[in-house]
Design a protein around this motif. Sequence first.
Motif, PDB file in Angstrom:
ATOM      1  N   PHE A  20      -9.401  17.268   4.214  1.00 21.60           N
ATOM      2  CA  PHE A  20      -7.994  16.915   4.019  1.00 21.60           C
ATOM      3  C   PHE A  20      -7.906  15.612   3.242  1.00 21.60           C
ATOM      4  CE2 PHE A  20      -8.411  19.413   7.812  1.00 21.60           C
ATOM      5  CZ  PHE A  20      -7.401  20.351   7.688  1.00 21.60           C
ATOM      6  N   GLY A  21      -7.047  15.619   2.246  1.00 21.92           N
ATOM      7  CA  GLY A  21      -6.755  14.380   1.540  1.00 21.92           C
ATOM      8  C   GLY A  21      -5.502  13.791   2.150  1.00 21.92           C
ATOM      9  N   TYR A  22      -5.305  12.508   1.955  1.00 23.70           N
ATOM     10  CA  TYR A  22      -4.042  11.907   2.378  1.00 23.70           C
ATOM     11  C   TYR A  22      -3.734  10.727   1.468  1.00 23.70           C
ATOM     12  CZ  TYR A  22      -7.170   8.729   4.944  1.00 23.70           C
ATOM     13  OH  TYR A  22      -8.164   7.852   5.291  1.00 23.70           O
ATOM     14  N   ARG A  23      -2.446  10.544   1.229  1.00 25.02           N
ATOM     15  CA  ARG A  23      -1.977   9.444   0.406  1.00 25.02           C
ATOM     16  C   ARG A  23      -1.168   8.519   1.311  1.00 25.02           C
ATOM     17  NH1 ARG A  23       0.721  12.207  -2.986  1.00 25.02           N
ATOM     18  NH2 ARG A  23       2.831  11.724  -2.333  1.00 25.02           N
ATOM     19  N   VAL A  24      -1.454   7.237   1.219  1.00 21.55           N
ATOM     20  CA  VAL A  24      -0.744   6.258   2.033  1.00 21.55           C
ATOM     21  C   VAL A  24      -0.048   5.266   1.109  1.00 21.55           C
ATOM     22  CG1 VAL A  24      -0.949   4.429   3.764  1.00 21.55           C
ATOM     23  CG2 VAL A  24      -2.408   6.451   3.914  1.00 21.55           C
ATOM     24  N   ARG A  25       1.206   5.004   1.410  1.00 13.60           N
ATOM     25  CA  ARG A  25       1.963   3.985   0.677  1.00 13.60           C
ATOM     26  C   ARG A  25       2.416   2.948   1.679  1.00 13.60           C
ATOM     27  NH1 ARG A  25       7.316   2.733  -1.074  1.00 13.60           N
ATOM     28  NH2 ARG A  25       7.283   1.869  -3.177  1.00 13.60           N
ATOM     29  N   ILE A  26       2.075   1.692   1.404  1.00 13.05           N
ATOM     30  CA  ILE A  26       2.442   0.578   2.267  1.00 13.05           C
ATOM     31  C   ILE A  26       3.421  -0.288   1.480  1.00 13.05           C
ATOM     32  CG2 ILE A  26       1.580  -1.370   3.634  1.00 13.05           C
ATOM     33  CD1 ILE A  26      -1.272   0.073   3.167  1.00 13.05           C
ATOM     34  N   HIS A  27       4.568  -0.559   2.051  1.00 17.28           N
ATOM     35  CA  HIS A  27       5.585  -1.368   1.371  1.00 17.28           C
ATOM     36  C   HIS A  27       5.985  -2.540   2.261  1.00 17.28           C
ATOM     37  CE1 HIS A  27       8.939  -2.476  -1.162  1.00 17.28           C
ATOM     38  NE2 HIS A  27       9.718  -2.471  -0.095  1.00 17.28           N
ATOM     39  N   ASN A  28       6.041  -3.717   1.667  1.00 16.94           N
ATOM     40  CA  ASN A  28       6.431  -4.916   2.401  1.00 16.94           C
ATOM     41  C   ASN A  28       7.915  -5.184   2.191  1.00 16.94           C
ATOM     42  OD1 ASN A  28       6.776  -7.375   3.582  1.00 16.94           O
ATOM     43  ND2 ASN A  28       5.332  -8.480   2.275  1.00 16.94           N
ATOM     44  N   ALA A  29       8.717  -4.804   3.183  1.00 15.55           N
ATOM     45  CA  ALA A  29      10.158  -5.063   3.138  1.00 15.55           C
ATOM     46  C   ALA A  29      10.504  -6.327   3.924  1.00 15.55           C
ATOM     47  CB  ALA A  29      10.912  -3.862   3.708  1.00 15.55           C
ATOM     48  N   SER A  30       9.475  -7.072   4.324  1.00 15.65           N
ATOM     49  CA  SER A  30       9.719  -8.292   5.103  1.00 15.65           C
ATOM     50  C   SER A  30       9.834  -9.490   4.162  1.00 15.65           C
ATOM     51  CB  SER A  30       8.570  -8.517   6.093  1.00 15.65           C
ATOM     52  OG  SER A  30       7.458  -9.105   5.433  1.00 15.65           O
ATOM     53  N   THR A  31       9.974 -10.668   4.726  1.00 17.04           N
ATOM     54  CA  THR A  31      10.078 -11.894   3.922  1.00 17.04           C
ATOM     55  C   THR A  31       8.768 -12.664   3.919  1.00 17.04           C
ATOM     56  OG1 THR A  31      10.903 -13.059   5.866  1.00 17.04           O
ATOM     57  CG2 THR A  31      12.549 -12.150   4.358  1.00 17.04           C
ATOM     58  N   GLU A  32       7.730 -12.120   4.581  1.00 22.79           N
ATOM     59  CA  GLU A  32       6.468 -12.857   4.616  1.00 22.79           C
ATOM     60  C   GLU A  32       5.407 -12.188   3.746  1.00 22.79           C
ATOM     61  OE1 GLU A  32       4.772 -13.083   8.593  1.00 22.79           O
ATOM     62  OE2 GLU A  32       5.688 -11.183   9.124  1.00 22.79           O
ATOM     63  N   THR A  33       4.479 -12.997   3.265  1.00 24.20           N
ATOM     64  CA  THR A  33       3.339 -12.510   2.490  1.00 24.20           C
ATOM     65  C   THR A  33       2.165 -12.342   3.437  1.00 24.20           C
ATOM     66  OG1 THR A  33       4.105 -13.594   0.486  1.00 24.20           O
ATOM     67  CG2 THR A  33       1.766 -13.055   0.588  1.00 24.20           C
ATOM     68  N   ALA A  34       1.478 -11.198   3.332  1.00 25.69           N
ATOM     69  CA  ALA A  34       0.346 -10.949   4.223  1.00 25.69           C
ATOM     70  C   ALA A  34      -0.708 -10.121   3.512  1.00 25.69           C
ATOM     71  CB  ALA A  34       0.816 -10.229   5.490  1.00 25.69           C
ATOM     72  N   ARG A  35      -1.956 -10.268   3.970  1.00 25.50           N
ATOM     73  CA  ARG A  35      -3.079  -9.501   3.422  1.00 25.50           C
ATOM     74  C   ARG A  35      -3.507  -8.446   4.432  1.00 25.50           C
ATOM     75  NH1 ARG A  35      -6.679 -10.516  -0.483  1.00 25.50           N
ATOM     76  NH2 ARG A  35      -6.178 -12.741  -0.601  1.00 25.50           N
ATOM     77  N   LEU A  36      -3.782  -7.238   3.925  1.00 28.11           N
ATOM     78  CA  LEU A  36      -4.329  -6.175   4.771  1.00 28.11           C
ATOM     79  C   LEU A  36      -5.835  -6.433   4.873  1.00 28.11           C
ATOM     80  CD1 LEU A  36      -3.624  -2.358   4.320  1.00 28.11           C
ATOM     81  CD2 LEU A  36      -5.782  -3.273   5.129  1.00 28.11           C
ATOM     82  N   VAL A  37      -6.309  -6.783   6.064  1.00 27.17           N
ATOM     83  CA  VAL A  37      -7.719  -7.162   6.202  1.00 27.17           C
ATOM     84  C   VAL A  37      -8.603  -6.065   6.787  1.00 27.17           C
ATOM     85  CG1 VAL A  37      -7.351  -9.660   6.257  1.00 27.17           C
ATOM     86  CG2 VAL A  37      -7.251  -8.353   8.378  1.00 27.17           C
ATOM     87  N   SER A  38      -8.024  -5.178   7.597  1.00 26.39           N
ATOM     88  CA  SER A  38      -8.851  -4.103   8.146  1.00 26.39           C
ATOM     89  C   SER A  38      -7.992  -2.914   8.557  1.00 26.39           C
ATOM     90  CB  SER A  38      -9.671  -4.596   9.343  1.00 26.39           C
ATOM     91  OG  SER A  38      -8.823  -4.997  10.389  1.00 26.39           O
ATOM     92  N   ARG A  39      -8.687  -1.805   8.825  1.00 26.93           N
ATOM     93  CA  ARG A  39      -8.008  -0.580   9.221  1.00 26.93           C
ATOM     94  C   ARG A  39      -8.687  -0.008  10.453  1.00 26.93           C
ATOM     95  NH1 ARG A  39     -11.799   0.571   5.641  1.00 26.93           N
ATOM     96  NH2 ARG A  39     -13.086   2.429   5.913  1.00 26.93           N
ATOM     97  N   ARG A  40      -7.915   0.776  11.206  1.00 22.83           N
ATOM     98  CA  ARG A  40      -8.457   1.466  12.371  1.00 22.83           C
ATOM     99  C   ARG A  40      -7.771   2.822  12.448  1.00 22.83           C
ATOM    100  NH1 ARG A  40      -7.641   2.142  17.968  1.00 22.83           N
ATOM    101  NH2 ARG A  40      -9.585   2.008  19.146  1.00 22.83           N
ATOM    102  N   TRP A  41      -8.563   3.878  12.397  1.00 25.74           N
ATOM    103  CA  TRP A  41      -8.038   5.244  12.475  1.00 25.74           C
ATOM    104  C   TRP A  41      -8.508   5.922  13.745  1.00 25.74           C
ATOM    105  CZ3 TRP A  41      -4.396   6.896   9.340  1.00 25.74           C
ATOM    106  CH2 TRP A  41      -4.309   6.411   8.034  1.00 25.74           C
ATOM    107  N   LEU A  42      -7.622   6.697  14.340  1.00 25.02           N
ATOM    108  CA  LEU A  42      -7.992   7.609  15.424  1.00 25.02           C
ATOM    109  C   LEU A  42      -7.796   9.011  14.869  1.00 25.02           C
ATOM    110  CD1 LEU A  42      -8.730   8.332  18.348  1.00 25.02           C
ATOM    111  CD2 LEU A  42      -6.284   8.248  18.864  1.00 25.02           C
ATOM    112  N   ILE A  43      -8.888   9.764  14.801  1.00 25.69           N
ATOM    113  CA  ILE A  43      -8.869  11.114  14.239  1.00 25.69           C
ATOM    114  C   ILE A  43      -9.206  12.092  15.363  1.00 25.69           C
ATOM    115  CG2 ILE A  43      -9.890  12.643  12.505  1.00 25.69           C
ATOM    116  CD1 ILE A  43     -10.749   9.906  11.083  1.00 25.69           C
ATOM    117  N   VAL A  44      -8.341  13.091  15.555  1.00 21.07           N
ATOM    118  CA  VAL A  44      -8.539  14.071  16.627  1.00 21.07           C
ATOM    119  C   VAL A  44      -8.535  15.457  16.011  1.00 21.07           C
ATOM    120  CG1 VAL A  44      -7.679  14.959  18.833  1.00 21.07           C
ATOM    121  CG2 VAL A  44      -7.331  12.548  18.237  1.00 21.07           C
ATOM    122  N   ASP A  45      -9.557  16.273  16.339  1.00 20.36           N
ATOM    123  CA  ASP A  45      -9.601  17.628  15.801  1.00 20.36           C
ATOM    124  C   ASP A  45      -9.007  18.618  16.804  1.00 20.36           C
ATOM    125  OD1 ASP A  45     -11.583  18.455  17.659  1.00 20.36           O
ATOM    126  OD2 ASP A  45     -13.213  17.949  16.292  1.00 20.36           O
ATOM    127  N   ALA A  46      -8.955  19.886  16.408  1.00 24.60           N
ATOM    128  CA  ALA A  46      -8.294  20.900  17.235  1.00 24.60           C
ATOM    129  C   ALA A  46      -9.043  21.166  18.538  1.00 24.60           C
ATOM    130  CB  ALA A  46      -8.133  22.200  16.439  1.00 24.60           C
TER     131      ALA A  46
END
Length: 136
Positions: free
Chosen positions: A36-62
Amino acid sequence: EGKSRSSMCETRGFRVEATPNYLAAQSRPDDSRFVFGYRVRIHNASTETARLVSRRWLIVDANGQSHTVEGPGVVGRQPMFAPGESFEYESFCPLPTSWGTMEGSYRMEPLNGEAFEVVIARFYLVAETANVAGEP
């Protein structure tokens, strides 16, 4: 297409939209390999500047098997988000079953203040087997 399987969530003004799609050409259903492919779009609608430093995924199969994937940044980058800025990327996830779910979070570090988690709401990975049958 596939809108119902997508997800959108906003945390502290950071909006995350995830849109999955089944990659039939890279999948081998007979060998219990569904990609499976997936496309992610992250948008900053806040007033602060921030860096994305890490990710954490939980993947569950059938089968109910879950695994967690953690790592620095996304697609080898740690994008910085000024107010109003967006970042979009594509990645993929192989599963042993024809459907599953993904959800998780990004760790953001603002220029000033404490790091915080931005939620990635659950989205659904579903093999479109009906479409696959008609392809050469």
